[in-house]
Design an enzyme around this catalytic site. Structure first.
Site, PDB file in Angstrom:
ATOM      1  N   GLY A   1      36.829  36.585  41.893  1.00  0.00           N
ATOM      2  CA  GLY A   1      37.464  35.338  41.226  1.00  0.00           C
ATOM      3  C   GLY A   1      36.949  34.048  41.654  1.00  0.00           C
ATOM      4  O   GLY A   1      36.240  34.140  42.492  1.00  0.00           O
TER       5      GLY A   1
ATOM      6  N   GLY B   1      37.374  40.500  42.459  1.00  0.00           N
ATOM      7  CA  GLY B   1      37.597  40.306  40.900  1.00  0.00           C
ATOM      8  C   GLY B   1      36.199  41.669  40.562  1.00  0.00           C
ATOM      9  O   GLY B   1      36.516  42.025  39.398  1.00  0.00           O
TER      10      GLY B   1
ATOM     11  N   GLU C   1      39.510  39.915  50.530  1.00  0.00           N
ATOM     12  CA  GLU C   1      40.694  38.647  50.588  1.00  0.00           C
ATOM     13  C   GLU C   1      41.431  38.530  52.413  1.00  0.00           C
ATOM     14  O   GLU C   1      42.316  37.114  52.130  1.00  0.00           O
ATOM     15  CB  GLU C   1      41.897  39.224  49.605  1.00  0.00           C
ATOM     16  CG  GLU C   1      41.042  39.228  48.291  1.00  0.00           C
ATOM     17  CD  GLU C   1      40.020  40.792  47.465  1.00  0.00           C
ATOM     18  OE1 GLU C   1      40.416  41.187  48.386  1.00  0.00           O
ATOM     19  OE2 GLU C   1      39.635  41.193  46.545  1.00  0.00           O
TER      20      GLU C   1
ATOM     21  N   ASP D   1      43.571  42.637  45.146  1.00  0.00           N
ATOM     22  CA  ASP D   1      44.489  42.546  44.707  1.00  0.00           C
ATOM     23  C   ASP D   1      43.318  43.137  43.144  1.00  0.00           C
ATOM     24  O   ASP D   1      43.031  44.164  43.279  1.00  0.00           O
ATOM     25  CB  ASP D   1      45.188  40.984  43.895  1.00  0.00           C
ATOM     26  CG  ASP D   1      43.209  40.801  43.701  1.00  0.00           C
ATOM     27  OD1 ASP D   1      42.868  40.476  44.291  1.00  0.00           O
ATOM     28  OD2 ASP D   1      44.401  39.144  43.107  1.00  0.00           O
TER      29      ASP D   1
HETATM   30  C1  QUE Z   1      37.400  36.542  49.264  1.00  0.00           C
HETATM   31  C2  QUE Z   1      37.225  36.727  48.324  1.00  0.00           C
HETATM   32  C3  QUE Z   1      35.798  35.921  47.520  1.00  0.00           C
HETATM   33  C4  QUE Z   1      35.206  35.639  48.918  1.00  0.00           C
HETATM   34  C5  QUE Z   1      34.779  36.069  49.592  1.00  0.00           C
HETATM   35  C6  QUE Z   1      35.952  36.326  50.553  1.00  0.00           C
HETATM   36  C7  QUE Z   1      36.425  35.375  45.883  1.00  0.00           C
HETATM   37  C8  QUE Z   1      35.574  34.968  45.682  1.00  0.00           C
HETATM   38  C9  QUE Z   1      34.021  34.134  46.829  1.00  0.00           C
HETATM   39  C10 QUE Z   1      32.557  33.876  46.177  1.00  0.00           C
HETATM   40  C11 QUE Z   1      31.528  34.216  47.018  1.00  0.00           C
HETATM   41  C12 QUE Z   1      30.508  33.525  46.293  1.00  0.00           C
HETATM   42  C13 QUE Z   1      30.598  32.508  45.546  1.00  0.00           C
HETATM   43  C14 QUE Z   1      31.819  32.068  44.828  1.00  0.00           C
HETATM   44  C15 QUE Z   1      32.810  33.182  44.986  1.00  0.00           C
HETATM   45  O1  QUE Z   1      33.529  35.227  48.008  1.00  0.00           O
HETATM   46  O2  QUE Z   1      36.970  35.762  45.207  1.00  0.00           O
HETATM   47  O3  QUE Z   1      31.944  31.457  43.965  1.00  0.00           O
HETATM   48  O4  QUE Z   1      29.155  31.682  44.639  1.00  0.00           O
HETATM   49  O5  QUE Z   1      35.434  35.210  44.829  1.00  0.00           O
HETATM   50  O6  QUE Z   1      35.956  36.557  51.990  1.00  0.00           O
HETATM   51  O7  QUE Z   1      38.088  36.987  47.783  1.00  0.00           O
END
Ligand code: QUE
Length: 362
Positions: free
Chosen positions: A77, A126, A149, A157
């Site tokens: 997410g 997500g 998470e 979740d």
């Molecule tokens: C736990 C998470 C997320 C995560 C890393 C975690 C998560 C998420 C992202 C993510 C990764 C790269 C991106 C970005 C988001 O990493 O929910 O915009 O470029 O979206 O350890 O829950």
């Protein structure tokens, strides 16, 4: 009539999610590659809109969810955006973000036709939520799954507290995945049933779907797991240890068993198991103790719940975590500053108020 439906009236190739009808297939393409397709609220709404439109449309035989990027199906997410608002104590945005996301997760479980996710590259958080409640989760040799998470001070979740406690394998394996944030190989995905099929090339599979014969498209594109770099799931290899360690008790009890195993590991005489146990301990290093405690309380209850009940419990726990300091700090360390040096408080499990989480979920 038929011709009119082939062209989507609002098709926009630059949209974060594009939806097209190709023959009898409704295709949802995630298209925010720079953020590894991490889900914005707009993306959630566009996916929901397409699902609602196609679920009861007899023209549509299959719904395909895919990514425009080979690097990632979906990394999670858009928690950076949620954090930005939470940090200013503007919780309403995050509240409705998760409400809409979880409603979509539930909706995907209710579609009465094949919903086929093409899981190329990274599938985290997500991304699991928009794929694992559908009927088909197609993995490739390049699929990398995880529920990470705990590293950002949150909990698994998007209905995964339900899915991971209702696996083909035991709920202990699900809880292992949820707490350690284990990087799931294609073989791990197939072993757990998170992946339903292995193909070499998702584009070839998708094009073969136009025949209208899903079993045949799956059969003719099936890749033998022996062709994988790691043909055997490491979770399968060590399922006995995982079972003994994660099957019962709260996080305090599980952590004590892991510490005991690490201390005893040099005298086990099983080099592979020793290596595995050390890797388990390492993957827990960056996790928020509060998240680990809350995850176990959540999962013990989700095992006996419906998907909707599990989503509601996730929402309760998630809302509470977002109003504390650890979520702000975890997203800072992992996604903002990327120093991976989160200072979680409490810093150890014994200092976490487990009773608080039990009362919240009672
Ligand atoms: C736990 C998470 C997320 C995560 C890393 C975690 C998560 C998420 C992202 C993510 C990764 C790269 C991106 C970005 C988001 O990493 O929910 O915009 O470029 O979206 O350890 O829950």
């Amino acid at each position: 009539m038929a011709d009119k439906r082939r062209k989507h009236p609002t098709y926009d190739p630059d949209a974060e999610v594009t939806t097209v009808v190709a023959g009898h297939i409704g295709v949802i393409e995630l298209n925010r590659p720079k953020a590894l397709n991490s889900l914005s609220v707009e993306m959630i709404r566009l996916i929901r809109e397409a699902i609602d439109k196609w679920a009861d449309d007899d023209w549509i035989q299959f719904i395909v969810i895919k990514s425009s990027s080979e690097k990632a199906f979906c990394a999670g997410g858009d928690v950076r955006y949620v954090r930005m608002r939470d940090k200013k104590r503007m919780y309403r945005f995050g509240d409705s973000f998760f409400e809409e996301e979880y409603d979509l997760n539930e909706r995907l479980s209710q579609v009465n036709k094949p919903v086929i996710a093409l899981l190329e590259g990274i599938v985290m958080g997500g991304g699991m939520g928009i794929s694992m409640h559908g009927s088909h989760r197609v993995v490739t040799p390049r699929t990398l799954g995880a529920m990470p998470e705990a590293a950002i001070g949150f909990v698994p979740d998007v209905g995964m507290s339900y899915r991971l406690t209702h696996l083909d394998v035991s709920p202990a394996v699900g809880l292992f995945i949820a707490t350690t944030g284990w990087r799931l190989s294609p073989a791990d995905m197939l072993y757990t049933g998170l992946g339903t099929n292995l193909v070499a090339d998702v584009n070839k599979f998708e094009s073969d779907l136009h025949s209208g014969d899903l079993p045949e498209a799956l059969r003719s594109n099936a890749l033998d797991p022996q062709a994988l770099q790691e043909p055997t799931s490491i979770l399968q290899k060590h399922h006995e240890w995982i079972e003994q360690t994660f099957a019962d008790g709260d996080w305090g009890a599980i952590e004590a068993r892991i510490v005991e195993a690490v201390d005893a590991s040099s005298s086990i005489g099983d080099a592979e198991l020793t290596q595995f146990i050390i890797k388990v301990a390492e993957s827990l290093q960056g996790a928020s103790p509060e998240s680990l405690v809350a995850t176990v309380e959540l999962f013990r209850r989700a095992e006996h719940a419906t998907l909707r009940e599990a989503l509601d419990m996730e929402y309760k726990v998630g809302s509470e975590l977002r109003r504390g300091k650890n979520f702000i700090e975890g997203v800072r360390a992992v996604l903002e500053h990327k120093d991976h040096n989160a200072q979680f408080d409490p810093a150890t499990t014994d200092q976490v108020d487990v009773q608080k989480w039990r009362e919240l979920l009672a």
